[in-house]
Design an enzyme around this catalytic site. Sequence first.
Site, PDB file in Angstrom:
ATOM      1  N   ARG A   5     -71.259 -49.161 -37.874  1.00  0.00           N
ATOM      2  CA  ARG A   5     -72.503 -48.699 -37.240  1.00  0.00           C
ATOM      3  C   ARG A   5     -72.418 -48.992 -35.748  1.00  0.00           C
ATOM      4  O   ARG A   5     -71.555 -49.752 -35.303  1.00  0.00           O
ATOM      5  CB  ARG A   5     -73.721 -49.381 -37.864  1.00  0.00           C
ATOM      6  CG  ARG A   5     -73.651 -50.889 -37.884  1.00  0.00           C
ATOM      7  CD  ARG A   5     -74.933 -51.517 -38.465  1.00  0.00           C
ATOM      8  NE  ARG A   5     -74.759 -52.946 -38.692  1.00  0.00           N
ATOM      9  CZ  ARG A   5     -74.484 -53.498 -39.865  1.00  0.00           C
ATOM     10  NH1 ARG A   5     -74.355 -52.759 -40.939  1.00  0.00           N
ATOM     11  NH2 ARG A   5     -74.343 -54.806 -39.967  1.00  0.00           N
ATOM     12  N   ASP A  22     -67.398 -57.665 -32.749  1.00  0.00           N
ATOM     13  CA  ASP A  22     -68.150 -58.226 -33.876  1.00  0.00           C
ATOM     14  C   ASP A  22     -67.255 -59.073 -34.789  1.00  0.00           C
ATOM     15  O   ASP A  22     -66.072 -58.798 -34.935  1.00  0.00           O
ATOM     16  CB  ASP A  22     -68.789 -57.082 -34.676  1.00  0.00           C
ATOM     17  CG  ASP A  22     -69.917 -57.569 -35.573  1.00  0.00           C
ATOM     18  OD1 ASP A  22     -70.484 -58.650 -35.285  1.00  0.00           O
ATOM     19  OD2 ASP A  22     -70.230 -56.888 -36.560  1.00  0.00           O
ATOM     20  N   GLU A  44     -81.230 -57.167 -29.573  1.00  0.00           N
ATOM     21  CA  GLU A  44     -81.670 -57.658 -30.897  1.00  0.00           C
ATOM     22  C   GLU A  44     -81.110 -59.052 -31.218  1.00  0.00           C
ATOM     23  O   GLU A  44     -81.580 -59.709 -32.150  1.00  0.00           O
ATOM     24  CB  GLU A  44     -81.231 -56.679 -32.001  1.00  0.00           C
ATOM     25  CG  GLU A  44     -82.014 -55.363 -32.022  1.00  0.00           C
ATOM     26  CD  GLU A  44     -81.668 -54.412 -30.903  1.00  0.00           C
ATOM     27  OE1 GLU A  44     -80.475 -54.348 -30.519  1.00  0.00           O
ATOM     28  OE2 GLU A  44     -82.574 -53.752 -30.362  1.00  0.00           O
ATOM     29  N   ASN A  45     -80.093 -59.478 -30.481  1.00  0.00           N
ATOM     30  CA  ASN A  45     -79.447 -60.751 -30.808  1.00  0.00           C
ATOM     31  C   ASN A  45     -80.328 -61.980 -30.519  1.00  0.00           C
ATOM     32  O   ASN A  45     -80.009 -63.086 -30.948  1.00  0.00           O
ATOM     33  CB  ASN A  45     -78.086 -60.893 -30.103  1.00  0.00           C
ATOM     34  CG  ASN A  45     -76.993 -60.019 -30.704  1.00  0.00           C
ATOM     35  OD1 ASN A  45     -76.106 -59.544 -30.002  1.00  0.00           O
ATOM     36  ND2 ASN A  45     -77.034 -59.795 -32.022  1.00  0.00           N
ATOM     37  N   TRP A  48     -65.779 -65.366 -38.587  1.00  0.00           N
ATOM     38  CA  TRP A  48     -64.463 -65.961 -38.303  1.00  0.00           C
ATOM     39  C   TRP A  48     -64.565 -67.495 -38.326  1.00  0.00           C
ATOM     40  O   TRP A  48     -63.719 -68.174 -38.915  1.00  0.00           O
ATOM     41  CB  TRP A  48     -63.974 -65.477 -36.933  1.00  0.00           C
ATOM     42  CG  TRP A  48     -62.583 -65.909 -36.578  1.00  0.00           C
ATOM     43  CD1 TRP A  48     -61.427 -65.251 -36.843  1.00  0.00           C
ATOM     44  CD2 TRP A  48     -62.216 -67.117 -35.878  1.00  0.00           C
ATOM     45  NE1 TRP A  48     -60.349 -65.968 -36.365  1.00  0.00           N
ATOM     46  CE2 TRP A  48     -60.807 -67.112 -35.762  1.00  0.00           C
ATOM     47  CE3 TRP A  48     -62.937 -68.182 -35.349  1.00  0.00           C
ATOM     48  CZ2 TRP A  48     -60.106 -68.140 -35.139  1.00  0.00           C
ATOM     49  CZ3 TRP A  48     -62.238 -69.203 -34.736  1.00  0.00           C
ATOM     50  CH2 TRP A  48     -60.836 -69.176 -34.626  1.00  0.00           C
ATOM     51  N   SER A  96     -75.064 -50.247 -33.879  1.00  0.00           N
ATOM     52  CA  SER A  96     -75.916 -51.376 -33.506  1.00  0.00           C
ATOM     53  C   SER A  96     -76.466 -51.234 -32.072  1.00  0.00           C
ATOM     54  O   SER A  96     -76.466 -52.194 -31.302  1.00  0.00           O
ATOM     55  CB  SER A  96     -75.170 -52.703 -33.670  1.00  0.00           C
ATOM     56  OG  SER A  96     -74.754 -52.878 -35.001  1.00  0.00           O
TER      57      SER A  96
HETATM   58  C1  IPE Z   1     -73.471 -56.012 -32.467  1.00  0.00           C
HETATM   59  O1  IPE Z   1     -73.194 -56.954 -33.421  1.00  0.00           O
HETATM   60  C2  IPE Z   1     -73.793 -56.699 -31.155  1.00  0.00           C
HETATM   61  C3  IPE Z   1     -72.668 -57.327 -30.463  1.00  0.00           C
HETATM   62  C4  IPE Z   1     -71.418 -57.287 -30.850  1.00  0.00           C
HETATM   63  C5  IPE Z   1     -73.000 -57.989 -29.243  1.00  0.00           C
HETATM   64  P1  IPE Z   1     -74.329 -57.515 -34.399  1.00  0.00           P
HETATM   65  O2  IPE Z   1     -73.655 -58.502 -35.265  1.00  0.00           O
HETATM   66  O3  IPE Z   1     -75.491 -57.963 -33.614  1.00  0.00           O
HETATM   67  O4  IPE Z   1     -74.731 -56.203 -35.192  1.00  0.00           O
HETATM   68  P2  IPE Z   1     -75.450 -56.035 -36.605  1.00  0.00           P
HETATM   69  O5  IPE Z   1     -76.623 -56.976 -36.634  1.00  0.00           O
HETATM   70  O6  IPE Z   1     -74.426 -56.392 -37.652  1.00  0.00           O
HETATM   71  O7  IPE Z   1     -75.818 -54.602 -36.675  1.00  0.00           O
HETATM   72  C1  IPE Z   2     -70.453 -60.762 -32.473  1.00  0.00           C
HETATM   73  O1  IPE Z   2     -70.159 -61.596 -33.535  1.00  0.00           O
HETATM   74  C2  IPE Z   2     -70.988 -61.493 -31.272  1.00  0.00           C
HETATM   75  C3  IPE Z   2     -72.430 -61.305 -31.046  1.00  0.00           C
HETATM   76  C4  IPE Z   2     -73.206 -60.501 -31.700  1.00  0.00           C
HETATM   77  C5  IPE Z   2     -73.017 -62.095 -30.006  1.00  0.00           C
HETATM   78  P1  IPE Z   2     -71.262 -62.016 -34.586  1.00  0.00           P
HETATM   79  O2  IPE Z   2     -71.883 -63.291 -34.112  1.00  0.00           O
HETATM   80  O3  IPE Z   2     -72.195 -60.922 -34.872  1.00  0.00           O
HETATM   81  O4  IPE Z   2     -70.362 -62.338 -35.847  1.00  0.00           O
HETATM   82  P2  IPE Z   2     -70.670 -61.949 -37.333  1.00  0.00           P
HETATM   83  O5  IPE Z   2     -70.813 -60.456 -37.366  1.00  0.00           O
HETATM   84  O6  IPE Z   2     -71.924 -62.651 -37.737  1.00  0.00           O
HETATM   85  O7  IPE Z   2     -69.473 -62.418 -38.086  1.00  0.00           O
HETATM   86 MG    MG Z   3     -72.164 -59.384 -36.217  1.00  0.00          MG
END
Ligand code: IPE
Ligand code: IPE
Ligand code: MG
Length: 240
Positions: free
Chosen positions: A194, A27, A74-75, A32, A196
């Site tokens: 968490r 995450d 959820e992404n 970044w 997630s």
């Molecule tokens: C968890 O990160 C999923 C991955 C790293 C692929 P998220 O950024 O989706 O999690 P939340 O939304 O902060 O819980």
């Molecule tokens: C994790 O990084 C990668 C995925 C969830 C695909 P994020 O894209 O969630 O990065 P932040 O948490 O928004 O910084």
């Molecule tokens: Mg994230």
Amino acid sequence: MVLKKEKGSAERILVDERLQHIAFIMDGNGRWAQKRGMPRKYGHSVGAQTFRRIAGYCREIGIHYMTVYAFSTENWKRPPEEVRAIMGILEDYIQKFSEMTEKESIHIRFIGNLSVFSKDLQEKMENLDRETASNPFHLNIAINYGGREEIVHACKALICEGKTDIGEADIAAHLYTAGCPDPDLVVRTGGDTRTSNFLLWQSAYAEYHFTSVLWPDLSESDVDAAVAAFYSRHRRFGGV
Ligand code: IPE
Ligand code: IPE
Ligand code: MG
């Protein structure tokens, strides 16, 4: 955990059988990039390089199984442009894996509900899993993965098989990770504490380590710190 000094190189850690499986919630890619005034997708492409570097390091220190959370169920809620960029990086990795040096040492497996991907991509993922199956370092990449979806999927598979007397071993055998030991250590970068929806069933007795380091910045010494934290814990598994 032991410290090993190899000829001409610095001392480094080696894990033992207590730490076979390490999992990462990768995450912080978006933040970044944003901190650098760049689009979030830039963070995902640098994050992909970090993933390759950290996988190589985990293999070197004696880890046998590594699982990474690359894209959750959820992404899909993210802006289409970001989802497209992440999918592009994943596809690129899958297409090019056969030409990478990692192919010699890594058994790669994709976990998650893969049915949403194109037939062609699904076939490529299956082929890579099969072709690399005899390699000693097992790398699970979780895409379109959700812990709840995985458990529902396992239950549906058991129903289809006509099973009525269901035990824990039956569920475990129908998870996407079937055959892989449960994670001993789950590391989450990016500062949130968490799960997630990651490896809900498998992490019942995992140790967790949270770091505020954003995934693209994760260094080998950050992994050492997570490993050291793991070895400082007393795992009781419900005992005394
Ligand atoms: C968890 O990160 C999923 C991955 C790293 C692929 P998220 O950024 O989706 O999690 P939340 O939304 O902060 O819980
Ligand atoms: C994790 O990084 C990668 C995925 C969830 C695909 P994020 O894209 O969630 O990065 P932040 O948490 O928004 O910084
Ligand atoms: Mg994230």
